[in-house]
Design an enzyme around this catalytic site. Structure first.
Site, PDB file in Angstrom:
ATOM      1  N   HIS A 119       0.562  -0.844   3.384  1.00 20.22           N
ATOM      2  CA  HIS A 119       1.782  -0.850   2.640  1.00 20.22           C
ATOM      3  C   HIS A 119       1.257  -1.448   1.084  1.00 20.22           C
ATOM      4  O   HIS A 119       0.220  -2.230   1.147  1.00 20.22           O
ATOM      5  CB  HIS A 119       2.819  -1.558   3.297  1.00 20.22           C
ATOM      6  CG  HIS A 119       4.210  -1.667   2.479  1.00 20.22           C
ATOM      7  ND1 HIS A 119       4.507  -2.248   1.310  1.00 20.22           N
ATOM      8  CD2 HIS A 119       5.293  -0.975   2.832  1.00 20.22           C
ATOM      9  CE1 HIS A 119       5.610  -2.260   0.921  1.00 20.22           C
ATOM     10  NE2 HIS A 119       6.120  -1.559   1.877  1.00 20.22           N
ATOM     11  N   ASP A 196      -0.495  -8.112   8.614  1.00 21.63           N
ATOM     12  CA  ASP A 196       0.610  -7.673   8.089  1.00 21.63           C
ATOM     13  C   ASP A 196       1.523  -7.131   9.238  1.00 21.63           C
ATOM     14  O   ASP A 196       1.294  -6.020   9.738  1.00 21.63           O
ATOM     15  CB  ASP A 196       0.575  -6.574   7.064  1.00 21.63           C
ATOM     16  CG  ASP A 196       1.831  -5.973   6.716  1.00 21.63           C
ATOM     17  OD1 ASP A 196       2.891  -6.513   7.186  1.00 21.63           O
ATOM     18  OD2 ASP A 196       1.780  -5.194   5.580  1.00 21.63           O
ATOM     19  N   GLN A 199       5.746  -4.275  10.340  1.00 20.57           N
ATOM     20  CA  GLN A 199       6.474  -3.357  11.355  1.00 20.57           C
ATOM     21  C   GLN A 199       5.863  -3.292  12.936  1.00 20.57           C
ATOM     22  O   GLN A 199       6.320  -2.548  13.354  1.00 20.57           O
ATOM     23  CB  GLN A 199       5.579  -1.926  10.799  1.00 20.57           C
ATOM     24  CG  GLN A 199       6.077  -1.594   9.387  1.00 20.57           C
ATOM     25  CD  GLN A 199       7.488  -0.977   9.388  1.00 20.57           C
ATOM     26  OE1 GLN A 199       8.174  -0.754  10.496  1.00 20.57           O
ATOM     27  NE2 GLN A 199       8.147  -1.019   8.089  1.00 20.57           N
ATOM     28  N   LYS A 222      13.437  -6.889   8.911  1.00 20.67           N
ATOM     29  CA  LYS A 222      13.123  -5.683   9.551  1.00 20.67           C
ATOM     30  C   LYS A 222      13.190  -6.076  11.165  1.00 20.67           C
ATOM     31  O   LYS A 222      12.802  -5.128  11.710  1.00 20.67           O
ATOM     32  CB  LYS A 222      11.818  -5.327   9.197  1.00 20.67           C
ATOM     33  CG  LYS A 222      11.647  -4.871   7.846  1.00 20.67           C
ATOM     34  CD  LYS A 222      10.167  -4.424   7.827  1.00 20.67           C
ATOM     35  CE  LYS A 222       9.899  -4.028   6.254  1.00 20.67           C
ATOM     36  NZ  LYS A 222      10.638  -2.720   5.336  1.00 20.67           N
ATOM     37  N   CYS A 364       5.863   3.502  -0.095  1.00 22.83           N
ATOM     38  CA  CYS A 364       5.004   2.153  -0.483  1.00 22.83           C
ATOM     39  C   CYS A 364       3.657   2.387  -0.242  1.00 22.83           C
ATOM     40  O   CYS A 364       3.108   1.199   0.312  1.00 22.83           O
ATOM     41  CB  CYS A 364       5.568   0.999  -0.558  1.00 22.83           C
ATOM     42  SG  CYS A 364       7.154   0.779  -1.474  1.00 22.83           S
TER      43      CYS A 364
HETATM   44  N1  PLP Z   1       4.349  -4.281   5.027  1.00 21.93           N
HETATM   45  C1  PLP Z   1       4.675  -3.313   5.593  1.00 21.93           C
HETATM   46  C2  PLP Z   1       3.940  -2.399   6.754  1.00 21.93           C
HETATM   47  C3  PLP Z   1       5.877  -2.833   5.436  1.00 21.93           C
HETATM   48  O1  PLP Z   1       6.551  -1.749   6.070  1.00 21.93           O
HETATM   49  C4  PLP Z   1       6.753  -3.639   4.510  1.00 21.93           C
HETATM   50  C5  PLP Z   1       8.059  -3.054   3.996  1.00 21.93           C
HETATM   51  O2  PLP Z   1       8.500  -1.869   4.140  1.00 21.93           O
HETATM   52  C6  PLP Z   1       6.248  -4.575   3.791  1.00 21.93           C
HETATM   53  C7  PLP Z   1       4.979  -5.032   4.256  1.00 21.93           C
HETATM   54  C8  PLP Z   1       6.864  -5.251   2.807  1.00 21.93           C
HETATM   55  O3  PLP Z   1       8.079  -5.915   3.322  1.00 21.93           O
HETATM   56  P1  PLP Z   1       9.152  -6.691   2.267  1.00 21.93           P
HETATM   57  O4  PLP Z   1       9.521  -5.585   1.446  1.00 21.93           O
HETATM   58  O5  PLP Z   1      10.142  -7.050   3.156  1.00 21.93           O
HETATM   59  O6  PLP Z   1       8.400  -8.002   1.546  1.00 21.93           O
END
Ligand code: PLP
Length: 405
Positions: A119, A196, A199, A222, A364
């Protein structure tokens, strides 16, 4: 899982004359009534600023905030609650690591390894860091089957590697990444690993000590919790060398006109008034997961939903599915696809007319979308509150779209 659905009142509504089908959990989950009640009860009974007050409400709010930290530390298996830093979300957590640990530890020629399926939240902070430090960004390739090329790790991780920053589960392909193996290989050359978990944590039990990660970031919204709150886990042995991220109130024990002495982590990284109610709400989400969610059953249920979706979509003409489909059938929580000749936004709009909420776009993760050769795709993502009947309605709607146009 049937019991779980009752806890989510938002799902009992219609879009026009169709029942709402919420398949956009990977963007943000819904919250159970228990989390909504915890937020409301905080503002009704306990609202005050934390840490600095000597009155009853401030003490109560501080206790609720710090208890939430302890609940989350236990939930992720942290050795000590001081390893749990409250952030705004996964994005802020990863930026904190880049700006503090990264700026202190990286120099020209050092290497950061990420994967091709990150992401933007786990790519752009490292792009900026290498631009500032002269370090080099390298990538673990994604295979045509939608998994990470783990066989390339031994050549990619070298004595110059200082950090491996990798997703635990892809928000585009649904791929689950074996971060434990990557952690071992990173540590063998003295590198650190950031996971990270945005998900993965909504769907599986995570134990940071078992994964042996140095940093782990995720978002509350999430995982059935509120927006505006997230967690950055930082292994204790790294705390001493970390400078503050932002500076201001709440992070100092001594300030002179020209200098200041910092408190320890986590306070050192939580400048200003934090998102107190949201932290308490995230604690309530963790309580909910502990009390109402059996993670083995959740995994089985989500895999059944994913299998039904894949098996329903795969035979449809013009539909192309992405990701490691056989793995997703066993343990996935999303499907990602395109309909040839149709823009993903048009597919999402058509599904919305049928009451079905999905996400369309590059999710993203533009470099991955470019590699897949599709500027935009459609993602349907699930949680324990979804049902097989909902997946059947989705497949019926998609069948109508591709057969009738
Ligand atoms: N990392 C992953 C794999 C994500 O799917 C997302 C959000 O969709 C993020 C990071 C970023 O999360 P946030 O926008 O809540 O900071």
């Amino acid at each position: 899982m049937k019991n779980m659905r009752k806890d989510f009142p938002i799902l009992n509504q219609k879009v026009g004359d169709k029942p709402l089908i919420y398949f956009d959990t990977a963007a943000t989950s819904q919250r159970p009534q228990q989390v909504i009640d915890a937020l409301s009860s905080f503002y009704t009974d306990s609202n005050a600023n934390i840490h600095r007050g000597i009155h009853m409400l401030s003490e109560r709010a501080t206790e609720l905030y710090e208890t939430a930290r302890e609940k989350i530390a236990n939930f992720i298996g942290a050795a000590d609650s001081c390893e749990v830093v409250f952030t705004r979300g996964a994005t802020e957590g990863i930026n904190i690591v880049a700006e503090t640990w990264g700026m202190e530890n990286l120099k020209a020629g050092d290497e950061i390894l990420v994967s091709e399926m990150e992401h933007h939240a786990n790519l752009l902070p490292w792009q900026r860091l290498v631009q500032r430090t002269g370090a080099i960004l390298k990538f673990i390739p994604v295979t045509p089957g939608g998994t990470l090329a783990m066989d390339k790790l031994d050549e990619l991780i070298t004595p110059r590697t200082k950090l491996v920053a990798v997703t635990h589960a892809s928000n585009v392909l649904g791929t689950h990444v074996d971060v434990k193996t990557i952690a071992k290989k990173a540590h063998a050359v003295g590198a650190r690993i950031l996971v990270d978990a945005a998900q993965s944590i909504p769907h599986e039990k995570i134990d940071v000590q078992d994964l042996d990660c140095d940093f782990l970031a995720f978002s509350g919204h999430k995982m059935l919790g509120p927006t505006g709150i997230g967690i950055l886990y930082i292994k204790k042995e790294l705390h001493k060398a970390l400078p503050p991220y932002q500076v201001g109130g709440g992070i100092v024990y001594e300030v002179d006109f020209n200098d200041a002495q910092w408190l320890e982590v986590p306070q050192r990284l939580e400048a200003g008034t934090p998102a107190i109610a949201q932290a308490v709400g995230l604690g309530a989400a963790v309580d909910y997961m502990n009390e109402r969610v059996n993670f083995d059953e959740l995994k089985k249920h989500e895999a059944a939903l994913t299998t039904r979706a894949i098996e329903g979509l795969a035979p449809l003409p013009k539909v192309r599915l992405f990701g490691p489909l056989e793995d997703l059938k066993k343990s996935g929580h999303l499907v990602n696809f395109v309909v040839e000749g149709m823009h993903a936004h048009d597919v999402a709009e058509y599904l919305n007319c049928n009451g079905i909420a999905v996400r369309a776009g590059h999710h993203c993760a533009q470099p991955l979308a470019k590699k897949l050769g599709v500027p935009a795709s459609v993602r349907a993502s699930f949680h324990g509150y979804n049902t097989l009947d909902e997946v059947d309605s989705f497949v019926t709607a998609m069948t109508g779209l591709v057969t009738e146009g």
